[in-house]
Design a protein around this motif. Structure first.
Motif, short mmCIF file in Angstrom:
data_model
loop_
_atom_site.label_atom_id
_atom_site.label_comp_id
_atom_site.label_asym_id
_atom_site.label_seq_id
_atom_site.Cartn_x
_atom_site.Cartn_y
_atom_site.Cartn_z
N GLU A 239 -1.69 -5.26 33.74
CA GLU A 239 -2.04 -5.97 34.98
C GLU A 239 -1.51 -7.39 34.96
OE1 GLU A 239 -6.04 -7.02 37.58
OE2 GLU A 239 -5.60 -5.01 36.84
N LEU A 240 -1.59 -8.02 33.79
CA LEU A 240 -1.08 -9.37 33.66
C LEU A 240 0.43 -9.41 33.93
CD1 LEU A 240 -2.31 -12.13 32.86
CD2 LEU A 240 -1.53 -11.70 30.55
N LYS A 241 1.14 -8.42 33.42
CA LYS A 241 2.59 -8.37 33.63
C LYS A 241 2.93 -8.11 35.10
CE LYS A 241 6.81 -6.03 32.17
NZ LYS A 241 7.40 -4.92 31.38
N LYS A 248 3.86 -15.96 29.91
CA LYS A 248 3.75 -15.42 28.55
C LYS A 248 2.81 -14.21 28.57
CE LYS A 248 4.31 -17.91 24.93
NZ LYS A 248 4.19 -18.87 23.79
N VAL A 249 3.37 -13.03 28.68
CA VAL A 249 2.60 -11.79 28.63
C VAL A 249 2.47 -11.39 27.16
CG1 VAL A 249 2.50 -9.36 29.29
CG2 VAL A 249 3.41 -11.06 30.89
N PRO A 250 1.26 -11.18 26.67
CA PRO A 250 1.11 -10.90 25.23
C PRO A 250 1.59 -9.52 24.83
CG PRO A 250 -1.00 -10.71 26.35
CD PRO A 250 -0.03 -11.23 27.37
N GLY A 251 2.06 -9.45 23.60
CA GLY A 251 2.29 -8.17 22.98
C GLY A 251 1.00 -7.72 22.31
N GLY A 346 -8.76 -6.44 35.22
CA GLY A 346 -8.62 -7.76 35.82
C GLY A 346 -9.44 -8.83 35.12
N ASN A 347 -10.65 -8.44 34.65
CA ASN A 347 -11.49 -9.38 33.92
C ASN A 347 -10.82 -9.86 32.64
OD1 ASN A 347 -13.85 -7.09 34.93
ND2 ASN A 347 -14.05 -9.22 35.60
N MET A 348 -10.26 -8.92 31.91
CA MET A 348 -9.64 -9.28 30.65
C MET A 348 -8.31 -10.00 30.87
SD MET A 348 -9.12 -6.90 27.29
CE MET A 348 -8.48 -7.61 25.78
N ALA A 349 -7.60 -9.64 31.94
CA ALA A 349 -6.33 -10.31 32.23
C ALA A 349 -6.55 -11.80 32.46
CB ALA A 349 -5.67 -9.67 33.45
N LYS A 350 -7.65 -12.16 33.11
CA LYS A 350 -7.96 -13.58 33.34
C LYS A 350 -8.16 -14.31 32.01
CE LYS A 350 -10.14 -12.90 37.86
NZ LYS A 350 -11.42 -12.96 38.62
N LEU A 352 -6.87 -13.42 29.10
CA LEU A 352 -5.57 -13.50 28.43
C LEU A 352 -4.73 -14.64 29.00
CD1 LEU A 352 -4.64 -9.71 28.11
CD2 LEU A 352 -5.51 -11.23 26.33
N THR A 353 -4.88 -14.91 30.29
CA THR A 353 -4.17 -16.04 30.89
C THR A 353 -4.61 -17.36 30.26
OG1 THR A 353 -3.98 -14.86 33.00
CG2 THR A 353 -3.71 -17.24 33.06
#
Length: 400
Positions: A239-241, A248-251, A346-350, A352-353
């Motif tokens: 979702e982040l990507k 910076k999208v994490p691996g 979406g919760n976790m993507a925030k 990770l941002t």
């Protein structure tokens, strides 16, 4: 950022030089072998065995011994039919303990009677019904029967759950008085992390799995990908990507045993196949902690989650769910983030941002290490020694 352990040691109350050492029985099916409870028991027992106050005995079916002065006693287990396993272990322990006059019996497993019960899981039927979501079988009913006898026995002085999650379940199911409960979080061997060269681990492990030194790499460690919610971690990165809100999208580096093919397909279907790498089971996970930038473990349920404390010792911010017992030691925004139990990608993507900010991660890393230093095995051994002395010296004889 990562400093060596500079903990003070709080001395146990002295024992009269004319008094014999307290005779302590430690009960666990497997001692010193792989596993959370097994490691917990051996780390504390071997530290107490070298103290003059105690004569340590371990009652186990299998064990891995060291150089510490510990007497080992074999406990048989009837393996078939399977429902006899918990009952037979408890029965044989009871028979063996009758031959000795122990000042304190400390069990890390369900048995019929003990002075101290270290509770490493949640009540068995609650786990079966609420986490595994399966009807109990004969093995589960037998395990629950032994558990109830132990938790409700008159001899029990203290029950030591590994987190507040476990404590609440014990209070709810067995109405255990709060005064009998004493939280006992697991410890961590800080020296395991200090003896490695962080930069070398970062370079070698990342190169091995196709990451560069500048990549943001998330670590996932677990033996049950479904319960640990690896799917949520993968979908949140996807979702982040897709949103493209951060450069910076994490691996993701996955360590442990699980259905790697299933989750590789999920990553491919989500368009991030090249960002998710599987390292399999590793005998030594420390280099992987040191090679990564943060840990993700948004489990459906985890009574504590040793990998959370280990990650903090390695200076990694953590992302966990409310149903991970280690949330007791994680202050949101300081040591990482605690997601709601029903978290969506979406919760976790925030989160990770936020972790893409190098300065924020660096500050969190330092705070994580400080928090982990409060949970060294040495400090926990001091606390347990005090409890042994309180109970052992207060007893006039064995309690029926």
């Amino acid at each position: 950022m990562c400093q060596g352990n500079d903990n003070f040691t709080q001395q146990s109350p002295p024992i009269d030089g004319t008094m014999k050492p307290l005779k302590i029985a430690v009960v666990i099916p497997k001692y010193g072998l792989l596993g959370g409870a097994e490691g917990f028991a051996s780390e504390l027992t071997k530290r107490l065995a070298v103290r003059d106050e105690f004569d340590m005995h371990v009652f186990a079916n299998r064990w891995k011994s060291g150089d510490e002065p510990i007497a080992f006693h074999h406990v048989p287990i009837i393996r078939f039919p399977r429902w006899l396993e918990p009952i037979s272990f408890a029965w044989f322990v009871a028979r063996l303990l009758e031959k000795w006059n122990f000042d304190v019996v400390h069990s890390h497993e369900r048995i019929f009677a003990m002075d101290i019960f270290s509770f490493h899981g949640i009540p068995h039927l609650a786990w079966r019904r609420n986490v595994r979501r399966k009807a109990p079988g004969l093995f589960d009913l037998a395990t629950a029967w032994v558990e109830k006898k132990g938790v409700t026995c008159h001899r029990l002085k203290k029950i030591m759950p590994v987190s507040s999650l476990v404590a609440r379940e014990l209070e709810r199911l067995y109405n255990v008085p709060k005064g009998k409960i004493r939280l006992a979080y697991p410890g961590v061997s800080l020296e395991r992390f200090d003896r490695y060269d962080r930069e070398r681990c970062r370079m070698e492990i990342r190169a091995m799995h196709g990451f560069s030194g500048d990549d943001l790499v998330l670590l996932f460690v677990g033996m049950n990908f479904e319960i640990k919610r690896l799917d949520l971690v993968v979908r949140s990165i996807a979702e982040l990507k897709q949103n493209g809100k951060t450069g910076k999208v994490p691996g993701l580096l996955v360590v442990g045993k699980g259905d790697a093919k299933k989750y590789s397909r999920l990553a491919e279907n989500c368009g991030i196949g090249g960002l998710v790498k599987f390292a399999g089971e590793q005998q030594d996970v420390v280099p992987y902690y040191l090679a990564c930038d943060a840990l993700a473990m948004p489990s459906v349920y985890d009574t504590f989650g040793m990998v959370v404390l280990e990650a903090m010792a390695a200076c990694l911010p953590v992302i966990i769910s409310e149903n991970v017992g280690a949330k007791d030691i994680v202050e949101p925004g300081i040591h990482g983030y605690v997601l709601p139990n029903d978290a969506r990608p979406g919760n976790m993507a925030k989160v990770l941002t936020k972790l893409a900010d190098t300065g924020k991660r660096t500050r969190m890393a330092a705070e994580c290490r400080k928090r982990a230093e409060r949970f060294s095995w040495e400090r926990l051994a001091d606390d347990l020694a005090s409890l042994y002395l309180d109970i052992g010296l207060d007893k006039s004889g064995p309690t029926p």
